[in-house]
Scaffold this active site. Structure first.
Site, PDB file in Angstrom:
ATOM      1  N   ALA A  38       1.022  -1.228   0.018  1.00 56.55           N
ATOM      2  CA  ALA A  38      -0.079   0.129   0.015  1.00 56.55           C
ATOM      3  C   ALA A  38       0.934   1.271   0.012  1.00 56.55           C
ATOM      4  O   ALA A  38       0.779   2.300   0.817  1.00 56.55           O
ATOM      5  CB  ALA A  38      -1.084  -0.032   1.394  1.00 56.55           C
ATOM      6  N   LEU A  39       1.804   1.338  -0.890  1.00 57.09           N
ATOM      7  CA  LEU A  39       3.062   2.397  -1.056  1.00 57.09           C
ATOM      8  C   LEU A  39       2.341   3.556  -1.196  1.00 57.09           C
ATOM      9  O   LEU A  39       1.400   4.042  -1.925  1.00 57.09           O
ATOM     10  CB  LEU A  39       3.917   2.065  -1.927  1.00 57.09           C
ATOM     11  CG  LEU A  39       4.637   0.657  -1.881  1.00 57.09           C
ATOM     12  CD1 LEU A  39       5.915   0.807  -2.731  1.00 57.09           C
ATOM     13  CD2 LEU A  39       5.037   0.630  -0.446  1.00 57.09           C
ATOM     14  N   GLY A  42       5.118   8.586   1.471  1.00 55.90           N
ATOM     15  CA  GLY A  42       6.293   8.359   2.360  1.00 55.90           C
ATOM     16  C   GLY A  42       6.997   7.034   1.997  1.00 55.90           C
ATOM     17  O   GLY A  42       8.459   7.488   2.207  1.00 55.90           O
ATOM     18  N   HIS A  43       6.485   6.071   1.495  1.00 59.44           N
ATOM     19  CA  HIS A  43       7.527   5.113   1.140  1.00 59.44           C
ATOM     20  C   HIS A  43       8.373   5.394   0.073  1.00 59.44           C
ATOM     21  O   HIS A  43       9.427   4.769  -0.130  1.00 59.44           O
ATOM     22  CB  HIS A  43       6.586   3.673   0.562  1.00 59.44           C
ATOM     23  CG  HIS A  43       5.766   3.301   1.384  1.00 59.44           C
ATOM     24  ND1 HIS A  43       4.285   3.535   1.797  1.00 59.44           N
ATOM     25  CD2 HIS A  43       6.115   2.478   2.706  1.00 59.44           C
ATOM     26  CE1 HIS A  43       3.796   2.746   2.965  1.00 59.44           C
ATOM     27  NE2 HIS A  43       4.735   2.074   3.432  1.00 59.44           N
ATOM     28  N   GLN A  67       3.420  -8.980  13.702  1.00 60.26           N
ATOM     29  CA  GLN A  67       3.226  -7.721  14.269  1.00 60.26           C
ATOM     30  C   GLN A  67       1.769  -6.991  14.560  1.00 60.26           C
ATOM     31  O   GLN A  67       1.770  -6.092  14.999  1.00 60.26           O
ATOM     32  CB  GLN A  67       4.048  -6.721  13.683  1.00 60.26           C
ATOM     33  CG  GLN A  67       3.496  -6.325  12.043  1.00 60.26           C
ATOM     34  CD  GLN A  67       4.706  -5.337  11.403  1.00 60.26           C
ATOM     35  OE1 GLN A  67       5.603  -5.846  10.810  1.00 60.26           O
ATOM     36  NE2 GLN A  67       4.205  -4.198  11.431  1.00 60.26           N
ATOM     37  N   LYS A 155       7.907   8.449  11.008  1.00 60.20           N
ATOM     38  CA  LYS A 155       6.556   8.590  11.716  1.00 60.20           C
ATOM     39  C   LYS A 155       6.209   7.505  12.751  1.00 60.20           C
ATOM     40  O   LYS A 155       5.818   7.794  13.707  1.00 60.20           O
ATOM     41  CB  LYS A 155       5.631   8.390  10.317  1.00 60.20           C
ATOM     42  CG  LYS A 155       4.281   8.373  11.024  1.00 60.20           C
ATOM     43  CD  LYS A 155       3.040   8.295  10.150  1.00 60.20           C
ATOM     44  CE  LYS A 155       2.921   6.865   9.362  1.00 60.20           C
ATOM     45  NZ  LYS A 155       2.430   6.053  10.408  1.00 60.20           N
ATOM     46  N   LEU A 190       1.651  10.991   6.251  1.00 59.80           N
ATOM     47  CA  LEU A 190       0.866   9.960   5.241  1.00 59.80           C
ATOM     48  C   LEU A 190       1.232   8.529   5.978  1.00 59.80           C
ATOM     49  O   LEU A 190       2.106   8.416   6.738  1.00 59.80           O
ATOM     50  CB  LEU A 190       1.913   9.861   3.967  1.00 59.80           C
ATOM     51  CG  LEU A 190       1.834  11.161   3.009  1.00 59.80           C
ATOM     52  CD1 LEU A 190       2.357  11.020   2.001  1.00 59.80           C
ATOM     53  CD2 LEU A 190       0.246  11.605   2.985  1.00 59.80           C
TER      54      LEU A 190
END
Ligand code: PAF
Length: 295
Positions: A38-39, A42-43, A67, A155, A190
């Site tokens: 789900a880039l 930010g990525h 996780q 973030k 983001l």
């Protein structure tokens, strides 16, 4: 017909490892951007920043079950592999690895990492086991890809510190590159989770960066009492109707909460917050002397 991105995507671990090996033999350095897909921008900024200091960049896409505490959180995690490959390669990735669960965690996978230090408290309290899962998958991804460097966004501030802590504690020859928070034009950090908010909810989510701004503004006008600074952000978020997990000034290196009166010496403190915004957990962070601004 070979699409331009076909050469750059693989779900085959040995093909990825062979490509990395070829690059290494040619004397090239390799960077890794671990993601869960789900880039967003930010990525892509992580990819671009890592590409500036390594010859090759691998982007891994793996939604790590270890996780996630709640099954519904894992099940609801957005997935967009075709768009992800397109975005990653446009940003400069040389290989996008769509990792298969059975290769990341084969049937005889037995160990896990217990994350300490910066993983204790805050997100660690709110999501028990989360950072153990992050640390375990990072050790596994680092071992499989053997990168010279890996990039993480600020973030997820505790996660960034945890990655630094892992390479230090386990003496891994990996340089961790920390990248600044990327925001939308209104200032919202983001996150793949933002996709779960509709337009009105996104507007009310702006209370999160605003809470950081208010706290920074109070600091800029002389407030040095940690409890009062924390309360300013907390009150702004609850006033906007959001449930606050934490809003706290921390030591920027250890992620331990600060208290009392801020001293003038040392590196400036960091602010971190997490709030439940219409059922979506949003995280944000900034330096106390560097408030978030809209992009
Ligand atoms: O931040 C993330 O997307 C994940 O926690 C990470 C670092 C890819 C590990 O699964």
């Amino acid at each position: 017909v070979t699409k331009p991105t076909d050469c750059c995507r693989t779900d085959d671990l040995s093909a990825l490892q062979q490509a990395v090996e070829r690059w290494r033999r040619a004397g090239e350095t390799v960077g890794l951007v671990p993601t869960m897909g789900a880039l967003h921008s930010g990525h892509t900024s992580l990819i671009e920043q890592l590409k500036a200091s390594t010859d090759r960049v691998v982007v891994s896409i793996f939604v790590n079950p270890k996780q996630f505490g709640e099954a519904k959180d894992l099940a609801g995690y957005p997935s967009s592999p075709t768009e992800d490959v397109e975005r990653a390669t446009q940003a400069g990735a040389d290989q996008v690895w769509l990792a298969k669960a059975e290769q990341v965690y084969p049937a005889d996978f037995n160990c896990s990492v217990q994350a300490g230090g910066p993983a204790v408290g805050f997100e660690g309290d709110g999501r028990p086991g989360h950072f153990d899962g992050v640390a375990t998958v990072l050790m596994r991804l680092f071992g499989l890809v053997r990168p010279d460097a890996a990039a993480f966004g600020a973030k997820d501030y505790q996660q960034l510190l945890l990655a630094q802590c892992l390479v230090r504690d386990f003496a891994l020859p990996i340089r961790i590159v920390g990248c600044a928070v990327v925001r939308d034009r209104n200032g919202l950090a983001l996150s793949s989770r933002n996709a779960r908010l509709d337009a009105d909810q996104r507007r009310s989510a702006l209370a999160v960066p605003q809470a950081l701004q208010r706290c920074c503004a109070a600091f800029a006008t002389g407030e040095r009492n940690v409890e009062r600074l924390n309360a300013i952000g907390h009150e702004h978020l609850t006033g906007a109707g959001h449930r606050v997990s934490y809003f706290s000034l921390i030591d920027r290196a250890s992620a331990r909460p600060l208290s009392g009166v801020l001293s003038a010496s040392g590196e400036g403190p960091r602010l971190i917050t997490a709030a439940d915004v219409h059922g979506v957990r949003l995280l944000d962070t900034c330096d106390l002397d560097d408030p978030p601004c809209p992009a």
